[in-house]
Design an enzyme around this catalytic site. Structure first.
Site, PDB file in Angstrom:
ATOM      1  N   LYS A 133      46.081  74.842  89.114  1.00 28.02           N
ATOM      2  CA  LYS A 133      44.662  74.476  89.125  1.00 28.02           C
ATOM      3  C   LYS A 133      44.478  73.104  89.795  1.00 28.02           C
ATOM      4  O   LYS A 133      45.459  72.380  90.040  1.00 28.02           O
ATOM      5  CB  LYS A 133      44.146  74.498  87.680  1.00 28.02           C
ATOM      6  CG  LYS A 133      44.139  75.914  87.061  1.00 28.02           C
ATOM      7  CD  LYS A 133      43.739  75.869  85.583  1.00 28.02           C
ATOM      8  CE  LYS A 133      43.603  77.260  84.995  1.00 28.02           C
ATOM      9  NZ  LYS A 133      43.279  77.199  83.531  1.00 28.02           N
ATOM     10  N   TYR A 153      37.225  84.792  86.926  1.00 28.50           N
ATOM     11  CA  TYR A 153      37.096  84.624  85.471  1.00 28.50           C
ATOM     12  C   TYR A 153      35.978  85.489  84.895  1.00 28.50           C
ATOM     13  O   TYR A 153      35.430  85.153  83.849  1.00 28.50           O
ATOM     14  CB  TYR A 153      36.860  83.155  85.138  1.00 28.50           C
ATOM     15  CG  TYR A 153      38.126  82.317  85.130  1.00 28.50           C
ATOM     16  CD1 TYR A 153      39.204  82.643  84.291  1.00 28.50           C
ATOM     17  CD2 TYR A 153      38.260  81.190  85.946  1.00 28.50           C
ATOM     18  CE1 TYR A 153      40.364  81.881  84.270  1.00 28.50           C
ATOM     19  CE2 TYR A 153      39.424  80.414  85.928  1.00 28.50           C
ATOM     20  CZ  TYR A 153      40.467  80.764  85.082  1.00 28.50           C
ATOM     21  OH  TYR A 153      41.612  80.008  85.055  1.00 28.50           O
ATOM     22  N   PHE A 157      32.230  77.938  77.531  1.00 28.82           N
ATOM     23  CA  PHE A 157      32.932  77.040  78.461  1.00 28.82           C
ATOM     24  C   PHE A 157      32.960  77.570  79.895  1.00 28.82           C
ATOM     25  O   PHE A 157      33.533  76.942  80.783  1.00 28.82           O
ATOM     26  CB  PHE A 157      34.369  76.775  77.969  1.00 28.82           C
ATOM     27  CG  PHE A 157      35.210  78.024  77.778  1.00 28.82           C
ATOM     28  CD1 PHE A 157      35.871  78.622  78.846  1.00 28.82           C
ATOM     29  CD2 PHE A 157      35.336  78.605  76.516  1.00 28.82           C
ATOM     30  CE1 PHE A 157      36.639  79.774  78.677  1.00 28.82           C
ATOM     31  CE2 PHE A 157      36.108  79.767  76.330  1.00 28.82           C
ATOM     32  CZ  PHE A 157      36.760  80.339  77.421  1.00 28.82           C
ATOM     33  N   ARG A 191      53.860  83.696  81.135  1.00 28.28           N
ATOM     34  CA  ARG A 191      52.975  83.137  80.100  1.00 28.28           C
ATOM     35  C   ARG A 191      53.772  82.231  79.156  1.00 28.28           C
ATOM     36  O   ARG A 191      53.259  81.220  78.681  1.00 28.28           O
ATOM     37  CB  ARG A 191      52.315  84.264  79.308  1.00 28.28           C
ATOM     38  CG  ARG A 191      51.358  85.134  80.125  1.00 28.28           C
ATOM     39  CD  ARG A 191      49.996  84.550  80.336  1.00 28.28           C
ATOM     40  NE  ARG A 191      49.234  84.430  79.113  1.00 28.28           N
ATOM     41  CZ  ARG A 191      47.941  84.095  79.075  1.00 28.28           C
ATOM     42  NH1 ARG A 191      47.270  83.865  80.211  1.00 28.28           N
ATOM     43  NH2 ARG A 191      47.309  83.990  77.935  1.00 28.28           N
ATOM     44  N   THR A 246      47.234  78.537  75.696  1.00 30.99           N
ATOM     45  CA  THR A 246      46.015  78.132  76.416  1.00 30.99           C
ATOM     46  C   THR A 246      45.644  76.677  76.125  1.00 30.99           C
ATOM     47  O   THR A 246      45.336  75.912  77.038  1.00 30.99           O
ATOM     48  CB  THR A 246      44.844  79.063  76.026  1.00 30.99           C
ATOM     49  OG1 THR A 246      45.220  80.407  76.341  1.00 30.99           O
ATOM     50  CG2 THR A 246      43.570  78.702  76.775  1.00 30.99           C
ATOM     51  N   ARG A 297      52.288  73.593  80.126  1.00 35.25           N
ATOM     52  CA  ARG A 297      51.137  72.947  79.481  1.00 35.25           C
ATOM     53  C   ARG A 297      51.586  71.998  78.368  1.00 35.25           C
ATOM     54  O   ARG A 297      50.967  70.959  78.142  1.00 35.25           O
ATOM     55  CB  ARG A 297      50.172  73.998  78.947  1.00 35.25           C
ATOM     56  CG  ARG A 297      49.390  74.716  80.058  1.00 35.25           C
ATOM     57  CD  ARG A 297      48.671  75.938  79.501  1.00 35.25           C
ATOM     58  NE  ARG A 297      47.796  76.595  80.457  1.00 35.25           N
ATOM     59  CZ  ARG A 297      47.315  77.817  80.287  1.00 35.25           C
ATOM     60  NH1 ARG A 297      47.632  78.519  79.205  1.00 35.25           N
ATOM     61  NH2 ARG A 297      46.518  78.352  81.189  1.00 35.25           N
ATOM     62  N   ASN A 317      44.136  72.285  81.849  1.00 37.07           N
ATOM     63  CA  ASN A 317      45.460  72.771  81.430  1.00 37.07           C
ATOM     64  C   ASN A 317      46.361  73.220  82.583  1.00 37.07           C
ATOM     65  O   ASN A 317      47.296  73.988  82.410  1.00 37.07           O
ATOM     66  CB  ASN A 317      45.325  73.847  80.343  1.00 37.07           C
ATOM     67  CG  ASN A 317      44.591  75.089  80.825  1.00 37.07           C
ATOM     68  OD1 ASN A 317      44.169  75.168  81.978  1.00 37.07           O
ATOM     69  ND2 ASN A 317      44.452  76.060  79.946  1.00 37.07           N
ATOM     70  N   HIS A 357      47.195  78.580  85.716  1.00 35.95           N
ATOM     71  CA  HIS A 357      46.751  79.910  85.290  1.00 35.95           C
ATOM     72  C   HIS A 357      47.895  80.901  85.470  1.00 35.95           C
ATOM     73  O   HIS A 357      48.639  80.819  86.437  1.00 35.95           O
ATOM     74  CB  HIS A 357      45.574  80.388  86.160  1.00 35.95           C
ATOM     75  CG  HIS A 357      45.297  81.858  86.024  1.00 35.95           C
ATOM     76  ND1 HIS A 357      44.515  82.375  85.013  1.00 35.95           N
ATOM     77  CD2 HIS A 357      45.746  82.933  86.732  1.00 35.95           C
ATOM     78  CE1 HIS A 357      44.472  83.697  85.122  1.00 35.95           C
ATOM     79  NE2 HIS A 357      45.209  84.067  86.155  1.00 35.95           N
ATOM     80  N   GLU A 373      44.125  90.503  90.018  1.00 30.19           N
ATOM     81  CA  GLU A 373      44.070  89.120  90.509  1.00 30.19           C
ATOM     82  C   GLU A 373      44.781  88.986  91.860  1.00 30.19           C
ATOM     83  O   GLU A 373      44.303  88.277  92.747  1.00 30.19           O
ATOM     84  CB  GLU A 373      44.662  88.162  89.466  1.00 30.19           C
ATOM     85  CG  GLU A 373      43.782  88.048  88.227  1.00 30.19           C
ATOM     86  CD  GLU A 373      44.413  87.324  87.050  1.00 30.19           C
ATOM     87  OE1 GLU A 373      43.747  87.222  86.008  1.00 30.19           O
ATOM     88  OE2 GLU A 373      45.572  86.869  87.155  1.00 30.19           O
TER      89      GLU A 373
HETATM   90  N1  UDP Z   1      39.199  77.362  78.596  1.00 28.50           N
HETATM   91  C1  UDP Z   1      38.405  76.295  78.202  1.00 28.50           C
HETATM   92  N2  UDP Z   1      38.023  76.195  76.893  1.00 28.50           N
HETATM   93  C2  UDP Z   1      38.397  77.115  75.966  1.00 28.50           C
HETATM   94  C3  UDP Z   1      39.194  78.195  76.370  1.00 28.50           C
HETATM   95  C4  UDP Z   1      39.574  78.302  77.689  1.00 28.50           C
HETATM   96  O1  UDP Z   1      38.053  75.440  79.020  1.00 28.50           O
HETATM   97  O2  UDP Z   1      38.030  76.958  74.790  1.00 28.50           O
HETATM   98  C5  UDP Z   1      39.610  77.468  80.001  1.00 28.50           C
HETATM   99  C6  UDP Z   1      41.078  77.058  80.202  1.00 28.50           C
HETATM  100  O3  UDP Z   1      41.177  76.406  81.475  1.00 28.50           O
HETATM  101  C7  UDP Z   1      41.787  78.405  80.222  1.00 28.50           C
HETATM  102  C8  UDP Z   1      40.744  79.252  80.972  1.00 28.50           C
HETATM  103  O4  UDP Z   1      39.500  78.814  80.434  1.00 28.50           O
HETATM  104  O5  UDP Z   1      43.029  78.317  80.889  1.00 28.50           O
HETATM  105  C9  UDP Z   1      40.880  80.734  80.790  1.00 28.50           C
HETATM  106  O6  UDP Z   1      40.873  81.034  79.417  1.00 28.50           O
HETATM  107  P1  UDP Z   1      41.892  82.102  78.824  1.00 28.50           P
HETATM  108  O7  UDP Z   1      41.486  82.383  77.420  1.00 28.50           O
HETATM  109  O8  UDP Z   1      42.020  83.257  79.754  1.00 28.50           O
HETATM  110  O9  UDP Z   1      43.269  81.278  78.771  1.00 28.50           O
HETATM  111  P2  UDP Z   1      44.608  81.383  79.652  1.00 28.50           P
HETATM  112  O10 UDP Z   1      44.801  82.838  79.967  1.00 28.50           O
HETATM  113  O11 UDP Z   1      44.416  80.542  80.869  1.00 28.50           O
HETATM  114  O12 UDP Z   1      45.694  80.839  78.765  1.00 28.50           O
HETATM  115 MG    MG Z   2      43.494  84.214  80.799  1.00 25.90          MG
END
Ligand code: UDP
Ligand code: MG
Length: 148
Positions: free
Chosen positions: A9, A49, A57, A85, A91, A102, A112, A115, A126
């Site tokens: 990112k 997204y 958010f 992952r 996350t 992370r 964070n 992705h 994707e």
């Molecule tokens: N995110 C955020 N606030 C939250 C949850 C998610 O800003 O409370 C952002 C964060 O950058 C995250 C992205 O949204 O990586 C996508 O969310 P997801 O739940 O898909 O998490 P990821 O798959 O990236 O772990």
């Molecule tokens: Mg995700």
């Protein structure tokens, strides 16, 4: 073989973490099959997204992703989606174990760093979205040193 879409990112790019992140996937034994630096438009980030469009958010997340260049990648290997992952961590960086990307390089969920696809099906979607031109077909000569 299984593929995952991994994206560094804008904060990861700005903070000089590209090499470190690529190293972790590369040293594990995954193969880098696609790689480009790109600054995406708002509509593209919204598409990436789209499953999160109802979240509070969402707008902030889209602004974050379009705030600078990202590094889009396709990594390949057995179990790369799930293992990717694990390499990335939870996350919320506050809940990511030390040793994960992370856990080592981020503090708050809205910055964070990286992705990673959450399933083989989302990886497929994707990769199609980010690499409509296709990806490299190269095969590693190390294959028999990584797999039995
Ligand atoms: N995110 C955020 N606030 C939250 C949850 C998610 O800003 O409370 C952002 C964060 O950058 C995250 C992205 O949204 O990586 C996508 O969310 P997801 O739940 O898909 O998490 P990821 O798959 O990236 O772990
Ligand atoms: Mg995700």
């Amino acid at each position: 073989m299984e593929q995952s879409f991994i994206m560094i990112k804008p904060d990861g790019v700005q903070r000089g973490l590209i090499g470190e992140i690529i190293s972790r996937f590369e040293k594990k034994g995954f193969y880098l099959k696609g790689l480009k630096m790109v600054t995406v438009e708002k509509s593209f980030a919204e598409k990436h997204y789209e499953d999160l469009s109802a979240k509070p958010f969402f707008a902030g997340l889209v602004d974050y992703i379009v705030s600078g260049p990202v590094v889009a990648m396709v990594w390949e290997g057995k179990g790369v989606v799930l293992t990717g992952r694990k390499i990335i961590g939870a996350t919320n960086p506050a809940e990511s174990a030390p040793g994960t990307i992370r856990g080592d390089y981020a503090i708050v969920v809205g910055r964070n760093v990286i992705h990673g696809s959450d399933s083989v099906e989302s990886a497929r979607k994707e990769i199609a979205l980010w690499f409509p031109e296709g990806i490299s077909a190269w095969q590693s000569n190390a294959h028999s040193w990584i797999y039995e």
